[in-house]
Scaffold this active site. Structure first.
Site, short mmCIF file in Angstrom:
data_model
loop_
_atom_site.label_atom_id
_atom_site.label_comp_id
_atom_site.label_asym_id
_atom_site.label_seq_id
_atom_site.Cartn_x
_atom_site.Cartn_y
_atom_site.Cartn_z
N HIS A 33 11.24 2.25 -2.72
CA HIS A 33 11.44 3.10 -1.54
C HIS A 33 10.24 4.02 -1.30
CE1 HIS A 33 13.70 6.60 -3.78
NE2 HIS A 33 12.63 6.23 -4.43
N GLU A 34 10.22 4.62 -0.12
CA GLU A 34 9.15 5.56 0.28
C GLU A 34 7.78 4.91 0.19
OE1 GLU A 34 10.46 8.43 1.40
OE2 GLU A 34 8.46 9.00 2.10
N GLY A 35 7.71 3.63 0.60
CA GLY A 35 6.45 2.88 0.54
C GLY A 35 6.35 2.13 -0.76
N GLN A 56 1.45 1.07 -1.05
CA GLN A 56 0.60 2.16 -1.57
C GLN A 56 -0.81 1.65 -1.86
OE1 GLN A 56 1.69 5.25 -1.57
NE2 GLN A 56 3.78 4.65 -1.05
N ARG A 109 6.43 12.01 -0.90
CA ARG A 109 5.91 11.11 -1.93
C ARG A 109 5.74 11.82 -3.27
NH1 ARG A 109 2.63 6.68 1.93
NH2 ARG A 109 4.61 5.72 2.48
#
Lengths: 597, 597
Positions: A447-449, A454, A303
């Site tokens: 992407h990536e959450g 979040q 992240r």
């Protein structure tokens, strides 16, 4: 950017102190500088000139192979040659034993030069790091080592077409074939993985996929939820225990490339596993059912990496628009007597509104860079500090990582939009780089959450876990900064404003959870995330202002103070606006029936 | 959208009342409806299906001709056939004598279906309207009439490579050749025009350029500033007094097509005038030196058109993401006991944050549509009301037009970003329409007066001219709405909030000008524009809420009330944050030296 990077690393984070730790004992200011110099040079020469090419010459699949521009191959070869893939690894592994904060700072140059070309290396590094943490000795030797050397590249295969944010619905199945395989318990995978970055290419002779899948029980059913997920190594080409290709292709097939808005230089794939027979061969990593835990082990770095990528896109746009604003003549000053049309035109940087757009960008991108490096520095604490400092770093990262991931994704995207605006019509054309930065950056909120995820992670988990220890510790750090700033006359006003914002944030956090009902608390998790992020960035800027104040006679440092003041004057007041709905647990969105849309 | 459009036109703006005016006497609910039905149908069948094609099959120039997709030609043919080019013109001219508000509403369908394909027609309409206002009888007959009939299309040639926002620096020169030409005083033009939308194509047999240029004095020098600018008709192919092509090509050459981020279906050109000889032949419109005045005569409609285009892109994204959110399953509800992973997934519209993103879009796009139609309705007052109402409409338009142009450009772009976010990874691919809407919409903050220019126009001119009459009248209208809302228990809270915001805005306006120095007042003109826009939109939403409240038992109207409440809860609080720097005349941006960046 380099001067700012050095300022952050040396003047603020004092990274040279790390060389007093055993792991970094052979390092010095000089070795850190040499790494940064090398990466800056490679990025400038091998990445930046081809960033537009990587966009226009989009990867294409001829049915057998995926074709990328030759420049991408060349850039990767140089990157591999630099040894940066193993930058943080032990010397015995061929690594450089660099601190995370230096590794991240060095990689920032590549993200800024071409985030899409750099994607292949970032994923490989993350993949191999995960295997170092959870793989067997042989898995580390065969797979991780060959990834760190750049012989093979790696991927992370989490999402599926029907399961993105909701990983508990992963449907890929893994059936045990041979528990005694030297490379790890051998399974056969069947399923589809979507949005797989770097999922197919010909840069390296092999691609090592890390795949989340579920192992069915004796009844053929899988465990619902994330507890049922396991992690597997699934190479594109099969290899033996000596890390030699066996010559046999594994049943991992590219079903199609996704054609994206931006970030086009990184292939993005739908991959089919085991569609043509018994299933793709794969080796279990860690224990069954602990796949997500293993995967999330690398979450901090992943992240921070996304946040830093978003930051560098913002930075690239800031620099491009600043350069343009200095040389583009347009318009005249407005004096008390109006404008003198016969006077020569001014460079547009003379206009207050253009300066506002530049200063906004500066406050976003430099603030975000500082935050990312601060988090990377905390990762070094996790790895090499004493127990107490390690515990504190862990608690701080709990609450800061959602911000490190989300904040640059939102505000450095806004910076990219402002860069376009500074260039006007030219900024809207593909003859200038700023429109591509804006397109590339739009991915980072997804992407990536996602942003929404979040927000839920922050308000739903991070600020309440361990009795709110993370938020309490962060507040303590912020208050320490405020106390120091109150001793500096020029910064007293900012200190007061930050104190007020922190108090509003704390009160809103409590009010959100006042009823103890998650659906009420979390109904406005995204505005909470936005407000929290702005408070964190205001804190970061006050930290930087404290350092800059010591050299306020130099333009470089006056610029930092100006960016801090910009953030406090133009940005921080938004916090109260966002938190109002959090505080009142505004139920409007959550309660609205579909048919009202 | 149609139901909302009907709600705005009929329930709110009561457009049927216009049929009592002599100019619209032959119209009725039925004719208005028929026009909207026809345009909705053509847009759906001839525009929308080809919007992606117009993007991917970008116009290209083979050195002789510009090639567009066949679909664009077909769509334009159908549009011309509908008679919409002359919608507002007199019956004698082949027009329909439609009110501006109906014309705008009908054209909204085309902007939503394909803003880039629709661009050709919008420009032609604006061009011909300008000639109707300022051209000679023969110019109207030869040029305007053939544009309204769609035989020829038109352009507006203002910007030059070195002069965008600063039109006073236009360098194109016009030299008198024959004052007695029947088509108007004949000049020869030399110069370059940049960013010319629809500047070249083969849709029509001729293209009528309206060109700003300067006429040099006897000393060969031009008058600095905008006072020196004159307006010319410059056809691509020369025509005679009977509107026949003479067979001679005028010296207007395409130097190149701009390759843009979006809006790709509309050609955007660098045009060279008179590069190969004595100059391109052109006919003066209006008086020398009054070119900008003539051009700005159509500013209201042009800026409403841009605002409406931005709005419709936002609307298209809203509808696409709403449809997706209803059918895409992902995730589960969070109850007091957490999530039940074995439960079936929910459509994502069930999640509070997705509803927040949809409600935000709804509040932006429906609010913006209401504002644009309100302004169009004021244009009808300008043209057909009694003197007092006309004067009031003029004053209101003074202050509303910068908002009508800028607000949707910013917030419906934000809506497009939220639409991408609702679709997640899919939204980032070119397989779904939302990424294109976002790219297309980014242009709208730049052309037809940038955001910065709108802010300067609003705070520097519009709110102070005529002793602040425009702002005073607007405040009166807003207060009327507040007074009515205070009678409705459900709306009292919104009424109070709007009153407070209006007061803050008024105080900030005064404070900005307290020193009387433009450079101090205007240093924060853009945040002022943003705050002003949000106050205007809050007013519009309270107006709509007053109408919706009468039918609050129906979902459609409850949706309007929810969008209003969203705007007040999540958006209006930002006003105070923006105005703080205006009120204090924050000098940070204007004073910062270059070397601090």
């Amino acid at each position: 950017m380099r001067q700012t990077l050095d300022f952050l690393l040396n003047d603020w984070l004092k990274v040279q102190a790390l060389t007093q730790r055993p792991r970094f004992a052979e390092h010095s200011d000089e070795t850190f500088t040499a790494v940064l110099d090398t990466c800056e040079k490679i990025a400038r020469e091998k990445f930046a000139p081809f960033n537009r090419l990587a966009d226009t010459q989009e990867p294409h699949f001829d049915g057998v192979k995926v074709h990328l521009p030759e420049a991408t191959h060349a850039a990767m070869l140089t990157y591999v040659g630099s040894g940066m893939l193993a930058a943080a690894q032990d010397y015995e592994l061929g690594g450089m034993q660099l601190p995370c904060v230096i590794e991240m700072a060095a990689n920032a140059f590549f993200s800024k030069a071409s985030v899409a070309m750099g994607g292949y290396a970032m994923l490989t590094n993350g993949n191999a790091n995960l295997l170092m943490a959870h793989g067997t000795a042989l898995q580390r030797e065969v797979f991780a080592k060959n990834e760190f050397s750049g012989r093979w590249f790696g991927t992370m295969c989490l999402s599926e077409p029907q399961a993105g944010s909701s990983l508990s619905d992963v449907a890929t199945r893994a059936v045990l074939e041979d528990e005694t395989d030297a490379l790890g318990p051998r399974y056969r995978l069947k399923g589809n993985k979507m949005w797989i970055s770097a999922g197919e290419h010909e840069i390296t002779e092999n691609i090592i996929h890390l795949v989340l899948a579920k192992i069915p029980g004796p009844d053929g059913k899988t465990v619902p939820g994330t507890r049922g997920i396991s992690l597997f190594i699934c190479p594109k080409h099969l290899v033996n225990e000596r890390a030699e290709l066996t010559g046999e292709r594994n049943d991992v097939q590219l079903a199609g490339l996704n054609h994206k808005l931006g970030y086009r230089g990184t292939t993005n794939c739908l991959l089919n596993f085991g569609e043509n027979g018994a299933g793709a061969i794969a080796y279990l990593v860690g224990k069954p059912g602990e796949g997500l835990k293993c995967m999330f082990h690398m979450m901090n770095e992943a992240r921070i990496g996304v946040g830093l990528g978003a930051t560098m896109l913002g930075y690239a746009g800031y620099e491009a628009s600043l350069e343009y604003a200095k040389q583009r003549p347009q318009g005249r000053a407005t004096g008390p007597a109006g404008k003198d049309a016969s006077a020569p035109q001014l460079p547009i940087i003379e206009h207050a509104d253009v300066k506002r757009m530049l200063l906004a960008q500066k406050s976003y991108v430099e603030g975000a860079l500082a935050l990312e490096l601060y988090c990377a520095r905390l990762v070094d604490e996790l790895h090499t500090a004493d127990d107490e400092a390690r515990e504190q770093a862990s608690q701080l990262l709990d609450v800061l990582i959602p911000i490190a991931k989300s904040w640059p994704s939102e505000w450095c995207l806004e910076a990219n939009s402002l860069a376009i605006q500074v260039l006007g019509g030219y900024g809207y054309t593909r003859d200038f780089p700023v429109e591509q930065y804006w397109r590339d950056n739009r991915l980072n909120m997804i992407h990536e959450g996602t942003h929404g995820i979040q927000g839920l992670d922050l308000l739903g988990r991070k600020v309440v876990m361990n009795g709110g220890a993370g938020l309490t510790l962060l507040a303590k750090r912020v208050n320490d900064t405020i106390a120091r700033a109150q001793q500096v006359p020029e910064l007293v006003d900012m200190a007061h404003r930050l104190a007020a914002a922190l108090q509003t944030l704390g009160a809103a956090t409590k009010a959100a959870w006042a009823t103890g009902l998650p659906e009420e608390a979390l109904a406005n998790a995204t505005p909470y995330l936005q407000a929290f992020g702005h408070v964190v960035l205001a804190w970061v800027w006050l930290e930087l202002a404290l350092v800059a104040q010591n050299n306020a006679e130099q333009a470089f440092y006056r610029g930092k103070l100006a960016a801090a003041r910009y953030f406090y004057g133009y940005e921080l007041p938004k916090v109260a606006a966002w938190l109002e709905v959090v505080r009142t647990r505004e139920p409007l969105c959550k309660d609205l029936p579909h048919d009202c849309f």
